[in-house]
Design a protein around this motif. Structure first.
Motif, mmCIF file in Angstrom:
data_model
loop_
_atom_site.group_PDB
_atom_site.id
_atom_site.type_symbol
_atom_site.label_atom_id
_atom_site.label_comp_id
_atom_site.label_asym_id
_atom_site.label_seq_id
_atom_site.Cartn_x
_atom_site.Cartn_y
_atom_site.Cartn_z
ATOM 1 N N HIS A 148 0.872 -1.166 0.000
ATOM 2 C CA HIS A 148 0.000 0.000 0.000
ATOM 3 C C HIS A 148 0.915 1.222 0.000
ATOM 4 C CE1 HIS A 148 -3.612 2.263 2.009
ATOM 5 N NE2 HIS A 148 -3.289 2.741 0.827
ATOM 6 N N ASP A 155 -11.009 1.935 -10.050
ATOM 7 C CA ASP A 155 -12.072 2.943 -9.925
ATOM 8 C C ASP A 155 -12.679 2.938 -8.528
ATOM 9 O OD1 ASP A 155 -11.749 3.640 -12.504
ATOM 10 O OD2 ASP A 155 -13.424 2.452 -13.293
ATOM 11 N N TRP A 205 -11.303 2.307 -5.667
ATOM 12 C CA TRP A 205 -10.406 2.567 -4.544
ATOM 13 C C TRP A 205 -10.499 4.027 -4.139
ATOM 14 C CZ3 TRP A 205 -8.223 -0.217 -1.041
ATOM 15 C CH2 TRP A 205 -7.197 0.303 -0.266
ATOM 16 N N TYR A 206 -11.277 4.318 -3.108
ATOM 17 C CA TYR A 206 -11.444 5.705 -2.692
ATOM 18 C C TYR A 206 -10.624 6.017 -1.447
ATOM 19 C CZ TYR A 206 -15.017 3.464 0.202
ATOM 20 O OH TYR A 206 -15.682 2.631 1.053
ATOM 21 N N ASN A 207 -9.828 5.068 -1.009
ATOM 22 C CA ASN A 207 -8.892 5.367 0.078
ATOM 23 C C ASN A 207 -7.694 6.078 -0.536
ATOM 24 O OD1 ASN A 207 -10.250 3.718 2.217
ATOM 25 N ND2 ASN A 207 -9.901 2.178 0.649
ATOM 26 N N TYR A 231 -4.605 -8.023 4.449
ATOM 27 C CA TYR A 231 -4.782 -6.561 4.373
ATOM 28 C C TYR A 231 -5.216 -6.173 2.962
ATOM 29 C CZ TYR A 231 -3.350 -1.586 4.649
ATOM 30 O OH TYR A 231 -3.318 -0.211 4.626
ATOM 31 N N TYR A 267 -8.771 -7.750 1.989
ATOM 32 C CA TYR A 267 -9.883 -7.143 2.737
ATOM 33 C C TYR A 267 -10.168 -5.732 2.230
ATOM 34 C CZ TYR A 267 -12.386 -4.851 6.514
ATOM 35 O OH TYR A 267 -13.298 -4.121 7.225
ATOM 36 N N ASN A 268 -9.118 -4.937 2.103
ATOM 37 C CA ASN A 268 -9.349 -3.547 1.691
ATOM 38 C C ASN A 268 -9.814 -3.445 0.245
ATOM 39 O OD1 ASN A 268 -8.704 -1.760 4.011
ATOM 40 N ND2 ASN A 268 -6.818 -2.975 3.955
ATOM 41 N N ALA A 308 -13.562 -4.843 0.315
ATOM 42 C CA ALA A 308 -14.477 -3.973 1.067
ATOM 43 C C ALA A 308 -14.725 -2.676 0.302
ATOM 44 C CB ALA A 308 -13.900 -3.677 2.444
ATOM 45 N N SER A 309 -13.675 -2.139 -0.315
ATOM 46 C CA SER A 309 -13.845 -0.911 -1.103
ATOM 47 C C SER A 309 -14.726 -1.167 -2.315
ATOM 48 C CB SER A 309 -12.487 -0.395 -1.579
ATOM 49 O OG SER A 309 -11.707 -0.060 -0.493
ATOM 50 N N LEU A 310 -14.525 -2.327 -2.939
ATOM 51 C CA LEU A 310 -15.309 -2.655 -4.133
ATOM 52 C C LEU A 310 -16.786 -2.811 -3.772
ATOM 53 C CD1 LEU A 310 -15.349 -3.425 -7.124
ATOM 54 C CD2 LEU A 310 -14.711 -5.757 -6.482
ATOM 55 N N GLN A 311 -17.057 -3.463 -2.655
ATOM 56 C CA GLN A 311 -18.462 -3.634 -2.269
ATOM 57 C C GLN A 311 -19.104 -2.277 -1.967
ATOM 58 O OE1 GLN A 311 -20.214 -5.018 1.642
ATOM 59 N NE2 GLN A 311 -20.254 -6.931 0.501
ATOM 60 N N SER A 312 -18.368 -1.450 -1.282
ATOM 61 C CA SER A 312 -18.899 -0.135 -0.935
ATOM 62 C C SER A 312 -19.154 0.693 -2.197
ATOM 63 C CB SER A 312 -17.877 0.552 -0.037
ATOM 64 O OG SER A 312 -18.418 1.679 0.532
ATOM 65 N N ASN A 321 -19.904 -0.370 -5.157
ATOM 66 C CA ASN A 321 -21.009 -0.902 -5.970
ATOM 67 C C ASN A 321 -22.366 -0.836 -5.286
ATOM 68 O OD1 ASN A 321 -19.698 -1.589 -8.283
ATOM 69 N ND2 ASN A 321 -19.218 -3.661 -7.650
ATOM 70 N N ARG A 322 -22.392 -0.401 -4.045
ATOM 71 C CA ARG A 322 -23.661 -0.428 -3.314
ATOM 72 C C ARG A 322 -24.699 0.411 -4.065
ATOM 73 N NH1 ARG A 322 -22.031 -0.058 2.356
ATOM 74 N NH2 ARG A 322 -21.459 -2.209 1.970
#
Lengths: 789, 295
Positions: B166, B198, B200-202, B244, B247-248, B251-255, B257-258
Motif C-alpha cells: 500500500h 475505480d 479505490w477511494y482510500n 490486508y 480485505y481492503n 471492502a472498497s469494491l463492495q462499498s 457498488n452499493r
C-alpha cells in the motif's frame, strides 16, 4: 486418442470391402406441399435394414438383394409400402400423404426414427405438432417455450426464453436457423424467441452425444429448419393475437420447380398505446416498443441432382421515447427535445446448394451471413431563441452504445452411404468473425467526441469433421467421429481435436441401451450479467488472456419403444467444463470504460444428472412427461474464495407434464404443468462494521457509517420453487377457403406468484427488513385467432 | 428493464422465508504494525433481516481479547471507551508495550459470553525500504497554468514470494518567506493503468507484485501541485499482508457498488475463524523528498 483414430481409420478402410448390388436413393416429400420430410424412416422388410432421410429429405439405401420391400413411415403421414425389383442404381422421389386421422389437426409431421434404433442419444425432435395446440403466453406460441419443457433443459427465469441445457450457459447453445448461427434468439427481453412457428419445418435438440458434424458450442445444438415453400399450390396461414399478428404465405413460383415462403410477425402494443400516451401528455411524449420478424426462403430445383435454397431472416426489437417541449420566458423561447431508444436484432442469410454426386454421395455447400446488433442511444437538444433578436443558443448532448457480432461463413458437407451398414459424413467450415464488444461514443456541444469501451476485432475459425454411423452385427451400432477446430485470436491460435463416440446396443427389437462420450470446444463467450437474455449481453472471442471453453461429457441411457406411440428414455450424464467465464465480484456492465477482459474470470463447471422422458407421439392424446434430477456447480479462482458454488440455474428437480387431447375434429384441449426447484441468488446474511484501520493517526471518521454486507458464498440462497399450470382449448372450423381456429389459453391458471428476483427490502408495515420477492406473470388469459388457407 | 418495471412492481410481496446465518457473530477489526500500540475493535454483526434501514452496530464490551506470541506468551488487551463527540463513542481493546516485530506471528483470540470463541493470526511483513525516490516536473496541468504536473518514481526491492503493498503519501507546501502553507494527501495517478482501481477511494495505491520485473520494483505516478511553493512530499510504502490487501480491496469494491443492482455481489475477504472481520498487519517505510515549483 491414437487408438480411437486408428479404429476410425480402419472402419473407413473396410467400407470398400463391401460389394453392393443396387442402391436406391432419392428424396421423400410431403405429397400435398412438396416439402422435404426430415427423418423419414425407410425400412426394408425383406432385408430387415433401413435408412433415414437427412435434413434435406435425401436418403440412400444399398442392398445386396435386388428385391426390396420398403416401408416409408413418418408420424402424421400414411405409411407407404413399395415393393421394388431393382436391376440398377435408382433415383426415386417418394411423396407421403398426411394421414386422415390427424389431417385436421396436424400441420407438420414428425420424424419416425424409432428411439431404440438410432445411434444418437440426447436427441429430442421437438414435437411441432403439439406446439400450435399448446397453451400460449399472451396468445403467442413459442418454440423455445416448448423446448424448455423437455428434460435436461431449464428455462432460467420466469418468462425468459434462455435455455440452460445440462448445466450449460445460454452461450453454449448452438442455435441454427437453416444452418446459420443465431446469436441472440430473444425478443422482448427474452419473453419470446425470434422463431416464428409459421415458418418452421423442423426443430431438433441435441444435448449430448453430439455427432462430429456439430461443433463450436459446449452444451446443445438446436437445429431449426425453415419450411421450403409449397411446390404445388399457394397456401397461407395467419393469426391475430393479443400482442402480435403474423402471416405466412407460401407457394410455387414454378410448379414442382421453384417455390417461395414468406412469413412476417409484428407486435402492436406501441400502435395501440401511442394515441393514448400522446393524449395523456398533450402530445409532448411518445413512448413505444415493438418487435418484428421476417422470414423468407426461395427453393429452386435445378434438376434431380441439384437444388438451391436462399434463406433470409431479419428481426428487430425497438424501444423508443421522444419528448419535446416549448417554454416561453421573458428572455426568449426555449425548445427542448429528448430522444432515447434502444434496438437489437439479427440478420441472417444463407445460400445453399444441394448436389447429389451419385446415388450414394450427397453434398451440401453453404455460404452464410449472420449479424447480431445492439444499440442504445440518447439525444438531448435545447435551443434558446432570445427575444432580443440575438442568435439562438444551442446546447446538445448525444451518446450511443453499440455492440455487434457478425460472421461470414463457408461450409461444405458430404454424406456418403456406401451400404446400409455405414453412413459416412465429412466436411469443413470457415468462419470470419467480427466482434464489436461494447463501444460507447458521446459528444457534448463543441467538446470533442469521446470513445470508450472495447475495440472491434476480427477472428478466423475453421473446423473439419468426419464421422461414420456404422453397424457391427445386428445389435451393435456405433457413431464414431472426430471434430477438429481452430481459432485465431490476437497473437494466439487455439485448436481442439474433439473425439465423439456413441454406441447403441439393441436389447430386443423394442429396447436398447446407449452410451456416449464427447469432447467439445467453444471459442466464443457471452458476457451476460443477469442471465435474463438481455440485449446488452456481449459476444466476445477467446483472446490471449481469456482462452476457449472446453468440455467433455459422458452419458448412458435406456431407450424403450412401449408401443401405442409411447416411447421411454432414461439418460444419465456427467459433464465437465473448463474455461467458462463469469463476471468477477463487483463487475458491472454499466461500467463501459473498463475492458471486458478485466471484468471476467474463467473457471470450471460440472453438471450431472438423470433425465426421464415418457413421450406419446400418436393417437388422440399426445404429449410427454419429463423429469430431471441434476446438480450443477461452478468454480473460479477469483470468486467465492476459489470454492465450488451452485450455478444460478442449478435445479435439483425439474418436472414437466404436457398433454394435447383431441376431443373431436373441431375441439382439442391442452395443458402443461411445470415444477422446478428454485434458482440460486446471492443474498447477504449479516452486516458488520468496517473500521478505518489504515489511517491510524488521522481523525478521519469517514468510515464510521461504513459497513460490510456478508455473503456466506456466491449464490448462497435458493429462491422458492417454481410451478405453474397452463391450459388451452382450440376450436377448429373448416371454411370454404380453409380453416379457422380460435385458441383460448390461460397462463398460470392457479395464479402462482413465482419468484423472478428477490432482494432484502424494508417493510414499512412491519418496520423491519424482509425478503422481498418480485414476480412477473399472474394468471394471464389470452385469445388468438388463426386461419389456414 | 424500464419496460419491465411496471410488471415487476405490480407483483411484489414480502415473504417470511427463513434466511440462515442471521445470528449475531463477533466482528474483529484490528491492524498490527511494528512500533505501534495495538488497537482492536470488537463488535456484533447484525442479521440482514434485523432492524430497519438504519444500520447500527453494537460494540462488545465484555470480551476477553488476547494476543498470543509464537512462544505461547499471552498478552491481554484492555477495554477502552472514549467519547469522541456528543454522538459518537469509540470503544476498543488496547495493548501497549508489546514489541511487535517484523517476521513474527501473532495469534489473536477473543472470547465473549454467548458467542463462540474467535481467532485469527498474522505474520508481520518484513520491512521493505524505499531505495530511491525521484521526480520530474512535466509542466502545466493541461490548460491549468497555475499547477504543474510532477511525476514520481518510487523504487524498492521486492522480496521473494508473493508480496502486497500500500503506497500512500502526503504533501506540505510553503511559499518562501510567508506563513502560507498547503497540505494534504497525495491522490497518486499511476502511469500504469493496471494499478488504477475505480473503486479505490482510500488514499494512495494498493497493489501486488505480479507486474514487477526481476530488475526491481518501481511505481510511477503523477500528481498536480500549485506553482510558487516549496514542496515537501512524504512517501510511505507499507508492505502489507495478503489479508490486508484482499480485505481492503474487496471492502472498497463492495462499498463502491452499493446501489448498483446490476453489479455482481462482492464477497468481502474475512480471516476471523468462527467470526467476521479482519485482523491484518503491515510494516511501513517512509521517505521524504523536497522540490520547488517556480511561479
Amino acid at each position: 486418442m491414437k487408438h480411437i483414430f486408428l479404429s476410425f481409420l480402419l472402419c473407413i478402410l473396410t467400407l470398400s470391402s463391401y460389394a453392393q448390388k443396387v442402391t436406391l436413393s432419392g428424396t421423400v416429400k410431403d405429397g400435398e406441399s412438396g416439402e422435404a420430410l426430415i427423418g423419414v424412416n425407410i425400412f426394408d422388410k425383406q432385408n430387415q435394414k433401413g435408412a433415414i432421410t437427412n435434413n434435406f429429405g435425401f436418403f440412400s439405401y444399398s442392398s445386396f438383394d435386388s428385391k426390396l420391400d420398403l416401408v416409408f413411415s413418418y408420424v402424421g403421414y400414411e405409411p407407404l409400402q413399395l415393393s421394388l425389383d431393382l436391376r440398377r442404381d435408382t433415383l426415386l422421389t417418394v411423396e407421403l400423404t398426411p394421414s386422415g386421422l390427424l389431417k385436421e389437426v396436424v400441420v407438420e409431421g414428425e420424424r419416425a426414427d424409432p428411439i431404440q434404433e438410432s445411434t444418437q442419444m440426447g436427441v429430442i425432435n421437438v414435437p411441432l405438432r403439439e406446439l400450435k395446440n399448446l397453451p400460449a403466453l399472451m396468445g403467442e406460441v413459442d418454440i423455445f417455450k416448448v423446448i424448455q419443457l423437455l428434460p435436461g433443459v431449464q428455462s432460467g427465469s420466469e418468462g425468459a426464453s434462455g435455455l440452460y441445457v445440462r448445466g450449460g450457459s445460454p452461450d453454449q447453445n448452438l442455435i441454427l436457423l437453416d444452418g446459420v448461427p443465431v446469436y441472440n434468439a430473444s425478443h422482448l427481453f427474452g419473453f419470446f424467441s425470434v422463431f416464428n412457428d409459421g415458418a418452421i419445418n423442423n426443430v431438433e435438440l441435441i444435448k449430448g452425444g453430439f455427432p462430429a458434424r456439430y461443433g463450436g458450442r459446449l452444451s446443445s445444438v438446436i437445429d431449426i429448419s425453415m419450411k421450403e415453400g409449397n411446390m404445388k399450390e399457394f397456401k397461407g396461414e395467419g393469426s391475430l393475437g393479443l400482442i402480435a399478428s403474423k402471416i405466412t404465405l407460401e407457394g410455387p413460383i414454378q410448379k414442382d420447380k421453384t417455390s417461395f415462403l414468406f412469413s412476417g410477425r409484428r407486435t402492436y402494443i406501441d400502435l395501440i398505446a401511442r394515441p393514448l400516451i400522446k393524449n395523456a401528455t398533450d402530445g409532448e411524449e411518445v413512448v413505444g416498443y415493438y418487435f418484428y420478424d421476417l422470414n423468407a426462403k426461395l427453393n429452386h430445383i435445378i434438376d434431380s441432382k441439384n437444388r438451391l435454397y436462399l434463406s433470409y431472416y431479419g428481426g428487430n426489437d425497438t424501444g423508443y421515447s421522444n419528448y419535446s417541449s416549448t417554454y416561453e420566458y421573458q428572455e426568449g423561447i426555449s425548445e427542448s427535445e429528448e430522444k432515447a431508444g434502444l434496438g437489437w436484432g439479427n440478420r441472417i442469410a444463407a445460400l445453399r446448394w444441394n448436389h447429389v454426386f451419385n446415388e450414394r454421395l450427397f453434398a451440401n455447400f453453404t455460404g452464410t451471413f449472420t449479424r447480431y446488433h445492439f444499440d442504445l442511444f440518447t439525444e438531448y437538444q435545447d435551443v434558446l431563441t432570445p427575444s432580443q433578436g440575438d442568435p439562438p443558443i444551442r446546447e446538445f448532448y448525444e451518446a450511443n452504445y453499440v455492440s455487434q457480432i457478425q460472421d461470414f461463413a463457408l461450409k461444405a458437407d458430404f454424406e456418403f452411404i456406401p451400404n446400409p451398414e455405414h453412413y459416412l459424413r465429412w466436411g469443413g467450415m470457415w468462419i470470419h468473425h467480427r466482434f464489436t464488444p461494447g463501444v460507447f461514443v458521446s459528444k457534448e456541444n463543441d467538446s470533442p467526441e469521446i470513445r470508450e469501451g472495447g475495440n472491434p476485432s476480427n477472428s478466423q475459425e475453421v473446423s473439419l469433421y468426419v464421422e461414420d454411423d456404422f453397424s457391427v452385427g445386428s445389435r451393435l451400432k456405433f457413431n464414431l467421429g472426430l471434430h477438429l477446430s481452430g481459432f485465431q485470436a490476437e497473437s494466439k491460435t487455439y485448436s481442439a481435436l474433439q473425439p465423439r463416440m456413441t454406441m447403441r446396443y439393441l436389447l430386443d427389437p423394442s429396447s436398447s441401451i446407449k452410451a456416449s462420450y464427447v469432447e467439445m470446444a467453444q471459442f466464443i463467450h457471452l458476457l451476460t450479467n443477469a442471465g435474463l437474455g438481455l440485449p446488452t449481453d456481449l459476444w466476445v472471442p477467446a483472446t490471449d488472456r481469456i482462452g476457449p471453453q472446453e468440455s467433455w461429457q459422458v452419458a448412458a441411457g435406456y431407450f424403450k419403444n412401449l408401443g401405442y406411440g409411447l416411447e421411454l428414455s432414461v439418460e444419465g450424464y456427467y459433464k465437465a467444463m473448463e474455461g467458462v467465464i463469469e463476471y468477477e465480484d463487483g463487475a458491472s456492465f454499466l461500467n463501459t470504460t473498463q475492458d471486458w477482459q478485466d471484468k471476467v474470470t474463467s473457471g470450471e463447471g460440472r453438471s450431472y444428472g438423470v433425465e426421464l422422458l415418457l413421450q406419446k407421439k400418436t393417437g388422440k392424446t399426445t404429449g410427454w412427461i419429463g423429469y430431471t434430477l441434476s446438480k450443477t456447480e461452478r468454480r473460479f479462482d477469483d470468486i467465492n474464495s476459489g470454492e465450488w458454488f451452485p450455478f444460478r440455474y442449478d435445479r435439483r428437480h425439474d418436472i414437466s407434464v404436457t398433454a394435447v387431447h383431441q376431443l373431436s375434429d373441431k375441439i382439442d384441449i391442452s395443458g402443461t404443468w411445470v415444477f422446478g426447484t428454485g434458482n440460486f441468488i446471492s443474498i447477504p446474511t449479516v452486516r458488520y462494521r468496517r473500521e478505518n484501520l489504515m489511517n491510524w493517526e488521522s481523525d478521519d471518521y469517514y468510515f464510521r457509517g461504513d459497513y460490510i454486507e456478508h455473503y456466506e458464498s456466491r449464490n448462497n440462497f435458493q429462491m422458492r420453487s417454481y410451478h405453474r399450470m397452463d391450459v388451452g382449448v382450440n376450436f377448429h372450423k373448416p371454411k370454404k377457403w380453409g380453416r379457422r381456429t380460435w385458441n383460448v389459453s390461460v397462463y398460470n391458471l392457479y395464479n402462482r406468484l413465482n419468484p423472478f428476483y428477490m432482494d432484502i427490502d424494508y417493510n414499512y408495515e412491519q418496520d423491519r427488513n424482509q425478503l422481498r420477492q418480485f414476480s412477473l406473470f399472474p394468471v394471464l388469459p389470452s385469445v388468438s385467432y388463426r386461419i389456414t388457407f | 428493464m424500464l419496460f419491465l418495471l411496471p410488471i415487476l412492481t405490480a407483483c411484489d410481496q414480502f415473504l417470511e422465508v427463513p434466511l440462515p446465518g442471521q445470528e449475531p457473530r463477533i466482528v474483529l477489526n484490528g491492524l498490527m504494525e511494528p512500533d505501534k500500540p495495538f488497537k482492536l475493535y470488537v463488535s456484533k454483526s447484525q442479521g440482514i433481516l434485523e432492524g430497519n434501514f438504519n444500520v447500527e452496530f453494537e460494540p462488545i464490551r465484555n470480551a476477553s481479547a488476547t494476543v498470543i506470541l509464537e512462544d505461547g506468551t499471552q498478552y491481554a488487551l484492555s477495554f477502552r471507551e472514549e467519547q469522541q463527540d456528543f454522538y459518537e463513542t469509540e470503544t476498543y481493546y488496547y495493548l501497549d508495550g508489546l514489541d511487535i516485530a517484523e517476521g513474527q506471528s501473532y495469534e489473536l483470540k477473543v472470547e465473549s459470553p454467548g458467542f463462540p470463541d474467535v481467532s485469527s493470526s498474522q505474520q508481520i511483513p518484513e520491512h521493505v525500504p524505499i531505495t530511491d525516490i525521484s521526480y520530474r516536473i512535466l509542466g502545466n496541468d493541461g490548460m491549468n497554468s497555475t499547477e504543474s504536473v510532477v511525476e514520481f518514481s518510487i523504487k524498492f526491492d521486492d522480496p521473494e514470494a508473493k508480496n502486497f503493498y500500500h503506497l500512500e503519501g502526503d504533501y506540505f507546501g510553503r511559499i518562501g518567506g510567508s506563513g502560507n502553507s498547503y497540505s494534504g494527501q497525495l491522490y497518486m495517478d499511476p502511469l500504469n493503468p493496471a494499478y488504477r482501481f475505480d473503486f479505490w477511494y482510500n488514499s494512495g495505491l494498493i497493489f501486488d507484485d505480479v507486474l514487477f520485473s526481476e530488475s526491481g520494483a518501481e511505481i510511477v505516478f503523477r500528481e498536480s501541485f500549485p506553482k510558487g511553493y516549496d514542496w515537501e512530499v512524504t512517501i510511505e510504502l507499507s508492505h502489507v499482508t495478503e489479508d490486508y490487501f484482499e480485505y481492503n480491496r474487496t471492502a472498497s469494491l463492495q462499498s463502491y457498488n452499493r446501489g448498483d443492482a446490476l453489479s455482481q455481489p462482492v464477497l468481502v475477504h474475512n480471516n476471523v475463524e468462527n467470526g467476521l472481520g479482519i485482523f491484518m498487519a503491515l510494516s511501513r517505510s517512509r521517505n521524504t523528498i523536497r522540490f520547488s515549483l517556480e511561479e
